[in-house]
Design a protein around this motif. Structure first.
Motif, mmCIF file in Angstrom:
data_model
loop_
_atom_site.group_PDB
_atom_site.id
_atom_site.type_symbol
_atom_site.label_atom_id
_atom_site.label_comp_id
_atom_site.label_asym_id
_atom_site.label_seq_id
_atom_site.Cartn_x
_atom_site.Cartn_y
_atom_site.Cartn_z
ATOM 1 N N LEU A 24 0.704 4.318 -2.800
ATOM 2 C CA LEU A 24 0.484 5.735 -2.484
ATOM 3 C C LEU A 24 1.263 6.647 -3.425
ATOM 4 O O LEU A 24 0.891 7.806 -3.638
ATOM 5 C CB LEU A 24 0.886 6.024 -1.032
ATOM 6 N N GLU A 29 0.834 -1.215 0.000
ATOM 7 C CA GLU A 29 0.000 0.000 0.000
ATOM 8 C C GLU A 29 0.867 1.263 0.000
ATOM 9 O O GLU A 29 0.506 2.275 -0.605
ATOM 10 C CB GLU A 29 -0.943 0.011 1.200
ATOM 11 N N LYS A 30 2.019 1.194 0.653
ATOM 12 C CA LYS A 30 2.930 2.352 0.642
ATOM 13 C C LYS A 30 3.407 2.638 -0.770
ATOM 14 O O LYS A 30 3.525 3.798 -1.185
ATOM 15 C CB LYS A 30 4.123 2.083 1.555
#
Length: 465
Positions: free
Chosen positions: A373, A369-370
């Motif tokens: 982003l 998920e990082k």
């Protein structure tokens, strides 16, 4: 005696499927009074001229004249005959067809050739599965899956298998009465140097399914140790080989795991396109079930349209690629394809030396998920990757970047979107937008054409294992 579909079942299947819901897979519909309207899926148009009439479940395009019901739509869009379309609709509606026996010839109602092929692929998948979990020869493959961190549950959910090689699969399927001609047609069996042999040999098998979950093809992976052995012997063989095109499978329009990812993608309003099957499986294991991959070829316009239709008009298409040179090349090509298809996409790149499966194993879903982003919108991604330092470009370099982008823009049907992209390019490269428009209108010859972005992986040589 061949099986038949009775008229009562035909009626029940047609009543169970709403035309508007099926049509929405091919075009965006909007309410227009009691009916629906949208751009015709049978010809290119900017202004909607196709109507779906909800009272009698028919459609008609006032632009090109096509009309019909839900069966006609599936026959034309999926390339099926009548009975194939009925089976397609039954699968969509969750209706299991009971084939009846009849003494009369009813060719229109016979069990389709396509269904027979699906039965063969199902038998092949079951054979591979059994080999993986019971054969002593597959022990190294089971250990490899453990090392990759893939659980028994996810392996079985994706129906992984093991291909023993030689002609074991061919003999097994023939024992069920399937013909050699059909096995060759489905690329399960091939004519080798030493006679008939299985297409896939000593490989970890990933079934590739259609949108209903029916297996239509396979992707086979060599284990690392086997791959290393071949390299040491100077034998050229691909890490992955995929089914060639068959009556069931066309690699230009089948997306791996789309049948499982679609419900999750609709729920979370995004779909993530990864590079390989193990990446998708690792994400699925971590709860990210909205992930798919394209196998055996570059992302095509057909892939892009299917992917965006699956996530819905308010969902996001995210392209996730490895950080190495090949991943960078693939990401640029995929973003261009999406833009040319009218599909809005975002792109994210993993740190070099990582792939999604490894990152998910080390850091779980939070680590991925990082990375997500940092994703960028399509045009921003292209500009920054084609011209990371635009102020350093000389005239020739700037023109080369412009022409590469204009190839993409020429294929975009939406004039307003094309204008917006021209403005973005002009701003980023600090050039006059009117000059860009003139060059776009002139249709200047460029070193590459759009077709260059759809090159397939080369077929690998068959090696006797």
């Amino acid at each position: 005696m061949a099986g038949f579909i009775g008229e009562e079942q035909v009626r029940r299947i047609k009543e169970a499927v709403e035309l508007a819901e099926v049509m929405a897979d091919y075009t965006t519909l909007k309410q227009s009074g009691v009916n629906l309207t949208g751009c015709c899926p049978f010809h290119h148009e900017r202004t909607p001229s196709m109507y779906v009439y909800t009272d009698d479940q028919h459609y008609h395009c006032f632009g090109c004249g096509v009309h019909g019901d839900v069966v006609t739509l599936i026959q034309e869009k999926e390339g099926l005959d009548f009975i194939g379309a009925m089976e397609w609709l039954a699968r969509r509606a969750g209706i299991e067809i009971e084939y009846e026996k009849s003494n009369q010839q009813e060719p229109r109602m016979q069990k389709s050739e396509r269904q027979r092929y699906i039965d063969i692929m199902e038998a092949a998948t079951a054979f591979f599965e059994n080999e993986l979990w019971t054969s002593e020869h597959a022990r190294a493959t089971r250990e490899y899956l453990q090392v990759r961190g893939l659980s028994m549950q996810v392996n079985k959910s994706f129906r992984l298998g093991w291909a023993p090689g030689r002609d074991a699969m061919t003999k097994h399927l023939q024992s069920y009465g399937f013909t050699l001609d059909d096995l060759k047609l489905l690329d399960i069996t091939v004519q080798g140097e030493h006679g008939i042999q299985d297409r896939f040999r000593q490989r970890l098998m990933f079934p590739i399914s259609d949108r209903f979950g029916h297996v239509v093809a396979f992707s086979g992976r060599l284990l690392p140790e086997t791959e290393k052995k071949f390299k040491e012997q100077g034998i050229g063989v691909g890490k992955y080989i995929n089914s060639r095109d068959t009556p069931l499978y066309h690699k230009s329009n089948i997306v791996f795991n789309l049948h499982l990812a679609r419900p999750a993608a609709r729920e979370v309003k995004r779909i993530i396109v990864m590079e390989g099957p193990t990446d998708v499986m690792a994400a699925h294991q971590q709860g990210m079930k909205e992930c798919v991959a394209v196998l055996g070829t570059a992302l095509t316009m057909q892939h892009a349209k299917q992917i965006t239709q699956s996530v819905g008009h308010d969902g996001k298409v995210i392209l996730l690629f490895d950080g190495d040179a090949a991943g960078q090349k693939n990401s640029i090509r995929a973003v261009k394809t999406c833009m040319q298809s009218g599909v809005s996409s975002q792109a994210a790149v993993l740190p070099e030396g990582h792939d999604p499966a490894e990152l998910l194993t080390k850091e779980s879903a939070a680590g991925l998920e990082k990375v997500l982003l940092g994703r960028q919108n399509d045009i921003d991604y292209l500009l920054e990757h084609l011209a990371p330092r635009p102020y350093e470009l000389d005239s020739r370099g700037q023109l080369a970047v412009i022409d590469e982008l204009l190839i993409v823009l020429r294929d975009i049907q939406d004039e307003g979107l094309r204008e917006a992209f021209l403005n973005d390019i002009a701003t980023y490269l600090n050039i006059d937008e009117h000059k860009l428009k003139r060059r776009l209108q002139q249709g200047v010859n460029t070193p590459a054409r759009a077709a260059d972005y759809f090159e397939d992986e080369e077929d690998q040589e068959l090696v006797e294992l």
